[in-house]
Design a protein around this motif. Structure first.
Motif, PDB file in Angstrom:
ATOM      1  N   MET A  42       0.294 -11.445  10.261  1.00  0.00           N
ATOM      2  CA  MET A  42      -0.342 -10.168   9.962  1.00  0.00           C
ATOM      3  C   MET A  42      -0.665  -9.431  11.259  1.00  0.00           C
ATOM      4  O   MET A  42      -0.735  -8.202  11.300  1.00  0.00           O
ATOM      5  CB  MET A  42      -1.639 -10.387   9.164  1.00  0.00           C
ATOM      6  N   ILE A  43      -0.866 -10.192  12.325  1.00  0.00           N
ATOM      7  CA  ILE A  43      -1.186  -9.613  13.633  1.00  0.00           C
ATOM      8  C   ILE A  43       0.057  -9.541  14.519  1.00  0.00           C
ATOM      9  O   ILE A  43       0.318  -8.533  15.173  1.00  0.00           O
ATOM     10  CB  ILE A  43      -2.279 -10.442  14.335  1.00  0.00           C
ATOM     11  N   LEU A  44       0.841 -10.616  14.522  1.00  0.00           N
ATOM     12  CA  LEU A  44       1.981 -10.706  15.438  1.00  0.00           C
ATOM     13  C   LEU A  44       3.246 -10.067  14.888  1.00  0.00           C
ATOM     14  O   LEU A  44       4.197  -9.843  15.633  1.00  0.00           O
ATOM     15  CB  LEU A  44       2.250 -12.175  15.779  1.00  0.00           C
ATOM     16  N   GLY A  45       3.266  -9.788  13.591  1.00  0.00           N
ATOM     17  CA  GLY A  45       4.432  -9.121  13.014  1.00  0.00           C
ATOM     18  C   GLY A  45       5.058  -9.886  11.866  1.00  0.00           C
ATOM     19  O   GLY A  45       5.471 -11.031  12.040  1.00  0.00           O
ATOM     20  N   GLN A  46       5.096  -9.250  10.690  1.00  0.00           N
ATOM     21  CA  GLN A  46       5.724  -9.850   9.526  1.00  0.00           C
ATOM     22  C   GLN A  46       7.215  -9.530   9.512  1.00  0.00           C
ATOM     23  O   GLN A  46       7.668  -8.581  10.157  1.00  0.00           O
ATOM     24  CB  GLN A  46       5.087  -9.312   8.243  1.00  0.00           C
ATOM     25  N   GLY A  47       7.953 -10.329   8.788  1.00  0.00           N
ATOM     26  CA  GLY A  47       9.382 -10.104   8.635  1.00  0.00           C
ATOM     27  C   GLY A  47       9.964 -11.133   7.695  1.00  0.00           C
ATOM     28  O   GLY A  47       9.249 -12.023   7.209  1.00  0.00           O
ATOM     29  N   PRO A  48      11.251 -11.066   7.415  1.00  0.00           N
ATOM     30  CA  PRO A  48      11.882 -12.044   6.518  1.00  0.00           C
ATOM     31  C   PRO A  48      11.842 -13.458   7.068  1.00  0.00           C
ATOM     32  O   PRO A  48      12.166 -14.411   6.356  1.00  0.00           O
ATOM     33  CB  PRO A  48      13.322 -11.536   6.372  1.00  0.00           C
ATOM     34  N   TRP A  49      11.460 -13.618   8.342  1.00  0.00           N
ATOM     35  CA  TRP A  49      11.310 -14.947   8.919  1.00  0.00           C
ATOM     36  C   TRP A  49       9.991 -15.605   8.526  1.00  0.00           C
ATOM     37  O   TRP A  49       9.848 -16.810   8.645  1.00  0.00           O
ATOM     38  CB  TRP A  49      11.380 -14.842  10.452  1.00  0.00           C
ATOM     39  N   THR A  50       9.034 -14.810   8.036  1.00  0.00           N
ATOM     40  CA  THR A  50       7.704 -15.345   7.714  1.00  0.00           C
ATOM     41  C   THR A  50       7.751 -16.492   6.707  1.00  0.00           C
ATOM     42  O   THR A  50       7.127 -17.540   6.940  1.00  0.00           O
ATOM     43  CB  THR A  50       6.782 -14.221   7.206  1.00  0.00           C
ATOM     44  N   PRO A  51       8.447 -16.361   5.564  1.00  0.00           N
ATOM     45  CA  PRO A  51       8.469 -17.485   4.618  1.00  0.00           C
ATOM     46  C   PRO A  51       9.040 -18.766   5.227  1.00  0.00           C
ATOM     47  O   PRO A  51       8.612 -19.871   4.868  1.00  0.00           O
ATOM     48  CB  PRO A  51       9.372 -16.970   3.479  1.00  0.00           C
ATOM     49  N   TRP A  52       9.990 -18.638   6.156  1.00  0.00           N
ATOM     50  CA  TRP A  52      10.577 -19.821   6.784  1.00  0.00           C
ATOM     51  C   TRP A  52       9.593 -20.473   7.747  1.00  0.00           C
ATOM     52  O   TRP A  52       9.538 -21.703   7.863  1.00  0.00           O
ATOM     53  CB  TRP A  52      11.878 -19.441   7.491  1.00  0.00           C
TER      54      TRP A  52
END
Length: 230
Positions: A114-124
């Motif tokens: 939430m601070i460093l940056g969300q993306g499609p890599w988050t779930p992994w």
């Protein structure tokens, strides 16, 4: 009863894998899918305590530990792969059990991004850190994890496994963009991440040797004094 527990566990694992697959198909909805993984980890946690009521203070403890693990990434954000997050998740799972470690790991990944940056890599990343806590809990009563050097070895291994799990997402994303997914591509991709994975392993060893004993003693004291997550 044992067969039903195995069935529920397998079902939850398959559901988690399903969420990861969907991230490749609908990568614009990664945040919604991340919350889906949180739901799966909480169901797994609640399934463990099906015979008794979960106390609010136990949920607060999980939230606090996940917050510590998440915030721990921020001061080290400028140093690739160096952070105490894996250390916190690992010892939380070691003291409070596999299911607790799974929840703390998955929540910490989502919260820190939430601070460093969300993306499609988050779930992994959620999967990888969740598995760190889960496996630390599953192995906590073994001779390996009862020794300092066993924990160090565990930290080294997960420094690389974490990178390899997130590499899977990267490779699958490349293949969807038209890059041929062959042995050479896989080798080059993993070779490029080797330095970062090594730094992750070294940081795990550093935090375990420097703070491991005091963390285990502190968390165990809380667990015994207040009867948390027994």
């Amino acid at each position: 009863m044992r067969a039903s527990k195995v069935l529920v566990t397998v079902s939850l694992i398959m559901l988690a894998i399903g969420f990861l697959v969907v991230t490749l198909l609908w990568d614009d909805h990664y945040l919604l899918l991340s919350f889906g993984l949180i739901t799966v980890s909480m169901l797994f946690f609640l399934f463990r305590f099906e015979k008794r009521k979960i106390e609010p203070r136990e949920l607060v403890l999980l939230a606090v530990l996940a917050s510590i693990a998440a915030v721990g990434r921020i001061p080290f954000a400028s140093i690739p792969s160096v952070q105490p997050t894996t250390f916190v998740i690992m010892l939380s799972g070691f003291v409070f059990g596999a299911e607790s470690g799974l929840v703390i790991g998955s929540v910490a990944a989502l919260a820190s991004n939430m601070i460093l940056g969300q993306g499609p890599w988050t779930p992994w990343q959620m999967l990888a850190w969740g598995l760190v806590g889960l496996t630390a809990g599953l192995l906590r009563k073994t001779k390996l994890m009862k020794s300092v050097w066993g924990k160090v070895l565990f930290g080294i291994i997960w420094g690389f496994l974490f990178g390899w799990i997130t590499n899977i997402w990267g490779l699958l994303s490349l293949s969807q963009s038209g890059t041929p997914l062959n042995a050479e591509t896989v080798w080059l991709y993993f070779a490029a991440s080797a330095l970062f994975d090594s730094m992750h392993s070294v940081s795990n060893v550093f935090f375990l040797l420097l703070f491991g004993n005091i963390w285990i003693k502190t968390l165990t004291r809380f667990k015994k004094k207040y009867g948390l997550l027994e």
